[in-house]
Design a protein around this motif. Structure first.
Motif, PDB file in Angstrom:
ATOM      1  N   ILE A   1       0.746  -1.249  -0.032  1.00  0.00           N
ATOM      2  CA  ILE A   1       0.025   0.035  -0.021  1.00  0.00           C
ATOM      3  C   ILE A   1       0.922   1.376   0.109  1.00  0.00           C
ATOM      4  O   ILE A   1       2.060   1.211   0.258  1.00  0.00           O
ATOM      5  N   ASN A   2       0.301   2.435  -0.562  1.00  0.00           N
ATOM      6  CA  ASN A   2       1.230   3.585  -0.513  1.00  0.00           C
ATOM      7  C   ASN A   2       1.488   4.095   0.914  1.00  0.00           C
ATOM      8  O   ASN A   2       2.595   4.930   0.930  1.00  0.00           O
ATOM      9  N   GLY A   3       0.747   4.090   1.975  1.00  0.00           N
ATOM     10  CA  GLY A   3       0.937   4.759   3.135  1.00  0.00           C
ATOM     11  C   GLY A   3       0.388   3.710   4.107  1.00  0.00           C
ATOM     12  O   GLY A   3      -0.267   2.490   4.020  1.00  0.00           O
TER      13      GLY A   3
ATOM     14  N   PHE B   1      -1.846   3.737   6.236  1.00  0.00           N
ATOM     15  CA  PHE B   1      -3.134   3.488   6.467  1.00  0.00           C
ATOM     16  C   PHE B   1      -4.107   3.497   5.201  1.00  0.00           C
ATOM     17  O   PHE B   1      -5.371   3.809   5.339  1.00  0.00           O
ATOM     18  N   ASP B   2      -3.717   3.219   4.292  1.00  0.00           N
ATOM     19  CA  ASP B   2      -3.982   3.165   3.006  1.00  0.00           C
ATOM     20  C   ASP B   2      -4.929   1.632   2.799  1.00  0.00           C
ATOM     21  O   ASP B   2      -4.522   0.867   1.964  1.00  0.00           O
ATOM     22  N   TYR B   3      -5.782   1.514   3.699  1.00  0.00           N
ATOM     23  CA  TYR B   3      -6.590   0.287   3.645  1.00  0.00           C
ATOM     24  C   TYR B   3      -7.966   0.405   4.183  1.00  0.00           C
ATOM     25  O   TYR B   3      -7.795   1.139   5.230  1.00  0.00           O
ATOM     26  N   GLN B   4      -8.881  -0.492   4.150  1.00  0.00           N
ATOM     27  CA  GLN B   4      -9.846  -0.447   5.115  1.00  0.00           C
ATOM     28  C   GLN B   4     -10.165  -1.667   5.658  1.00  0.00           C
ATOM     29  O   GLN B   4      -9.801  -2.999   4.994  1.00  0.00           O
TER      30      GLN B   4
END
Length: 184
Positions: A132-134, A136-139
Motif C-alpha cells: 500500500i502507498n501509506g 493507513f491506505d486500507y479499509q
C-alpha cells in the motif's frame, strides 16, 4: 522441584497448559507462533490466537482471514507447526499439525460468537500482505465470507520441560500412537 516420571503425566500437563491458553486471557499459551511454508520454501511464522483445544480429537483451532498468506500457503501444503513457550511453567510445546480450512456454513456458529468489534480482523481491502502507498491506505470491512477456522489435527507433540533437570518427550499420534522420552 517438579519432575515428570510418567509419559502420560507429562502429556496431561501439556494439554492442561494448552486448555488454559483458551480459558485464561492472561495465559501466554493463548498466543502461539504458527508456522507454514512460503512459496519460496522458507518457514513463514506469525503469532495467532488459540481459540479451541480438544484433547479427545487431538485438535487445536485458530481463526483467520481467508485472504491471508497463511491460508494461501496451507492450500498448497496443509502441514504446519505451532510453537508455545510458557515461561512460568518452563514448558515448551511444539505441535506438528495437519490443517483443514473450514469456511462458510461450517463455521457460521463460530462467526456468530465473534464479538462485533473483533470482526474487523476478517475483511481487509486490499487483502493482508498487499503493498500500500501509506501506513493507513486500507479499509477493514468485516465479512463472514472472509472468516475461516483452521482446524489443526495434531500428529506429533514435542514437549520440553526446563526444570532443574530438563525433560523431553515425543508423542506421535496415530495408529498406533507412540510416546518416548528423548534427550533434551
Amino acid at each position: 522441584m517438579k519432575q515428570f516420571l510418567d509419559l502420560g503425566d507429562f502429556l496431561d500437563h501439556a494439554w492442561s497448559l494448552l486448555t488454559r491458553g483458551v480459558a485464561d486471557p492472561k495465559s501466554v499459551a493463548k498466543n502461539p507462533t504458527f508456522s507454514t511454508i512460503s512459496d519460496k520454501g522458507f518457514p513463514s511464522m506469525r503469532t495467532v490466537v488459540l481459540r479451541r483445544v480438544n484433547r479427545t480429537t487431538n485438535s487445536l483451532e485458530i481463526h483467520t482471514d481467508i485472504q491471508t498468506n497463511k491460508v494461501l500457503s496451507l492450500k498448497k501444503n496443509n502441514f504446519a507447526g505451532l510453537h508455545f513457550w510458557i515461561p512460568k511453567a518452563k514448558f515448551q510445546i511444539r505441535a506438528s499439525v495437519v490443517v483443514d480450512i473450514l469456511t462458510g456454513l461450517e463455521v457460521e456458529d463460530q462467526w456468530n460468537k465473534v464479538p462485533t468489534q473483533s470482526r474487523v480482523s476478517y475483511g481487509s481491502i486490499p487483502p493482508p500482505g498487499i503493498e500500500i502507498n501509506g501506513p493507513f491506505d486500507y479499509q477493514k470491512l468485516p465479512d463472514q465470507d472472509n472468516f475461516a477456522v483452521l482446524k489443526c489435527d495434531v500428529v506429533e507433540l514435542d514437549l520440553l520441560y526446563l526444570g532443574a533437570l530438563h525433560q523431553r518427550a515425543l508423542y506421535k499420534i496415530g495408529d498406533p500412537s507412540v510416546s518416548t522420552w528423548v534427550a533434551p
